[in-house]
Design a protein around this motif. Structure first.
Motif, PDB file in Angstrom:
ATOM      1  N   THR A  24     -21.655 -21.758  -0.643  1.00  0.00           N
ATOM      2  CA  THR A  24     -22.000 -20.339  -0.545  1.00  0.00           C
ATOM      3  C   THR A  24     -21.066 -19.504  -1.413  1.00  0.00           C
ATOM      4  O   THR A  24     -21.512 -18.587  -2.118  1.00  0.00           O
ATOM      5  CB  THR A  24     -21.922 -19.879   0.924  1.00  0.00           C
ATOM      6  N   MET A 150     -40.316 -25.165   3.277  1.00  0.00           N
ATOM      7  CA  MET A 150     -39.762 -23.880   3.690  1.00  0.00           C
ATOM      8  C   MET A 150     -40.857 -23.072   4.374  1.00  0.00           C
ATOM      9  O   MET A 150     -42.014 -23.058   3.915  1.00  0.00           O
ATOM     10  CB  MET A 150     -39.232 -23.109   2.488  1.00  0.00           C
ATOM     11  N   ASP A 154     -37.187 -19.872   8.666  1.00  0.00           N
ATOM     12  CA  ASP A 154     -36.068 -20.471   7.943  1.00  0.00           C
ATOM     13  C   ASP A 154     -35.135 -19.367   7.446  1.00  0.00           C
ATOM     14  O   ASP A 154     -35.578 -18.289   7.036  1.00  0.00           O
ATOM     15  CB  ASP A 154     -36.555 -21.290   6.743  1.00  0.00           C
ATOM     16  N   GLU A 155     -33.849 -19.666   7.467  1.00  0.00           N
ATOM     17  CA  GLU A 155     -32.858 -18.683   7.044  1.00  0.00           C
ATOM     18  C   GLU A 155     -32.573 -18.798   5.551  1.00  0.00           C
ATOM     19  O   GLU A 155     -32.510 -19.889   4.989  1.00  0.00           O
ATOM     20  CB  GLU A 155     -31.547 -18.860   7.811  1.00  0.00           C
ATOM     21  N   LEU A 156     -32.392 -17.640   4.933  1.00  0.00           N
ATOM     22  CA  LEU A 156     -31.914 -17.544   3.568  1.00  0.00           C
ATOM     23  C   LEU A 156     -30.809 -16.497   3.532  1.00  0.00           C
ATOM     24  O   LEU A 156     -30.753 -15.610   4.391  1.00  0.00           O
ATOM     25  CB  LEU A 156     -33.039 -17.147   2.606  1.00  0.00           C
ATOM     26  N   ARG A 179     -34.210 -14.072   7.804  1.00  0.00           N
ATOM     27  CA  ARG A 179     -35.214 -15.119   8.026  1.00  0.00           C
ATOM     28  C   ARG A 179     -36.475 -14.798   7.228  1.00  0.00           C
ATOM     29  O   ARG A 179     -36.876 -13.636   7.122  1.00  0.00           O
ATOM     30  CB  ARG A 179     -35.560 -15.234   9.512  1.00  0.00           C
ATOM     31  N   TRP A 211     -30.448 -20.500  -0.633  1.00  0.00           N
ATOM     32  CA  TRP A 211     -30.215 -21.405   0.492  1.00  0.00           C
ATOM     33  C   TRP A 211     -29.047 -22.321   0.172  1.00  0.00           C
ATOM     34  O   TRP A 211     -28.945 -22.861  -0.935  1.00  0.00           O
ATOM     35  CB  TRP A 211     -31.448 -22.260   0.770  1.00  0.00           C
ATOM     36  N   THR A 212     -28.149 -22.473   1.128  1.00  0.00           N
ATOM     37  CA  THR A 212     -27.150 -23.540   1.131  1.00  0.00           C
ATOM     38  C   THR A 212     -27.178 -24.154   2.533  1.00  0.00           C
ATOM     39  O   THR A 212     -27.819 -23.608   3.442  1.00  0.00           O
ATOM     40  CB  THR A 212     -25.721 -23.032   0.822  1.00  0.00           C
ATOM     41  N   ALA A 215     -27.150 -22.148   5.885  1.00  0.00           N
ATOM     42  CA  ALA A 215     -28.316 -21.468   6.443  1.00  0.00           C
ATOM     43  C   ALA A 215     -29.145 -22.460   7.239  1.00  0.00           C
ATOM     44  O   ALA A 215     -29.332 -23.605   6.820  1.00  0.00           O
ATOM     45  CB  ALA A 215     -29.151 -20.850   5.327  1.00  0.00           C
ATOM     46  N   ARG A 217     -32.372 -24.251   9.161  1.00  0.00           N
ATOM     47  CA  ARG A 217     -33.785 -24.540   8.958  1.00  0.00           C
ATOM     48  C   ARG A 217     -34.448 -24.703  10.321  1.00  0.00           C
ATOM     49  O   ARG A 217     -33.801 -24.924  11.336  1.00  0.00           O
ATOM     50  CB  ARG A 217     -33.963 -25.842   8.168  1.00  0.00           C
ATOM     51  N   PRO A 227     -28.261 -26.913  -3.057  1.00  0.00           N
ATOM     52  CA  PRO A 227     -28.497 -25.479  -2.856  1.00  0.00           C
ATOM     53  C   PRO A 227     -29.504 -24.980  -3.898  1.00  0.00           C
ATOM     54  O   PRO A 227     -29.635 -25.560  -4.978  1.00  0.00           O
ATOM     55  CB  PRO A 227     -27.114 -24.860  -3.082  1.00  0.00           C
TER      56      PRO A 227
END
Length: 267
Positions: A24, A150, A154-156, A179, A211-212, A215, A217, A227
């Protein structure tokens, strides 16, 4: 018979994967503030990030990626790009420099995507920033979301300079987490943008959405093999003149297309 003592067997050395926060931080280090002073003591502020994208002949090249409108609203020939310099004692300093964004005739020196709010331009970056530039292979292609499954929830992460603010006096960007909040996401020719649920403000435009492993899923989802940059933040969703904490993100494949246009121009 001679018995020879053998050295004890050595354990295999396995390179440790970088910690999640380190990946990140890598994107943070590639993200910069863009600004230009305008009449009345005000300034236009946006965000950009650096991509390492060699020329077709293999010559190294650093590109600045941002939203096209970030540069469009800066009327002057020169803007500032917010470099940061590390001192020997560990102190970081904000050391912005002039960035030419228009030629002497007032024409843009950046390359724009013909349909999407994306711009790229070649820049001369200090060695530390050239080294920090994100590999172009980390730009998600048109099939990435399907390949990595994705989906909504899902988080970004997103980086930027909301209202021109930075994380500290050294000029590092502010990290936020959101999200994915729209569906469908593909095919991108039909859904070129998607929504991300997070607090957006002026100054965030042009920042990377990425995304890394830091974050999360949806449980059971496949983990991407590296990433990736999912897209570029281009707009805040508003209703009745008020923001509703949603950002509009252009898929990163349009950055790839814009780089291809730059290559075709021979710049």
């Amino acid at each position: 018979m001679v018995i020879q003592d053998l050295p004890p067997e050595q354990p295999a050395v396995v390179a440790a994967a970088p910690p999640e926060w380190d990946l990140t931080v890598g994107v943070i280090n590639a993200t910069v503030q863009l600004d230009q002073s305008i009449d009345g003591g005000q300034r236009k502020v946006g965000t950009g990030f650096l991509i390492s994208a060699p020329r077709p002949d293999g010559t190294p090249r650093v590109l600045l990626v941002t939203a096209r409108h970030v540069l469009d609203v800066m009327p002057g020939r020169e803007a500032r790009i917010g470099w940061r310099t590390a001192e020997a004692d560990g102190v970081w300093k904000f050391t912005p420099e002039t960035l030419t964004i228009r030629d002497t005739a007032g024409e843009p020196v950046w390359t724009s995507h013909p349909e999407r709010d994306v711009a790229v331009m070649q820049i001369s970056a200090p060695p530390a920033f050239a080294q920090a530039a994100i590999p172009s292979g980390w730009l998600a292609d048109a099939g990435a979301f399907d390949r990595w499954r994705m989906g909504p929830g899902d988080e970004l992460m997103a980086l930027g300079y909301p209202h021109g603010l930075s994380a500290n006096r050294a000029g590092f960007p502010i990290l936020r987490l959101g999200r994915i909040s729209s569906w469908p996401l593909t095919p991108i020719r039909h859904f070129p943008t998607f929504l991300l649920d997070f607090v957006v403000a002026q100054g965030n435009s042009g920042g990377p959405v990425f995304w890394t492993p830091a974050a999360r899923r949806v449980p059971g989802a496949l983990a991407p093999d590296h990433p990736f940059i999912a897209g570029v933040l281009v707009q805040e969703v508003q209703s009745g003149g008020q923001g509703i904490d949603l950002g509009v993100v252009v898929h990163a494949d349009y950055v790839r297309e814009t780089i291809a246009l730059l290559d075709q121009s021979g710049d």
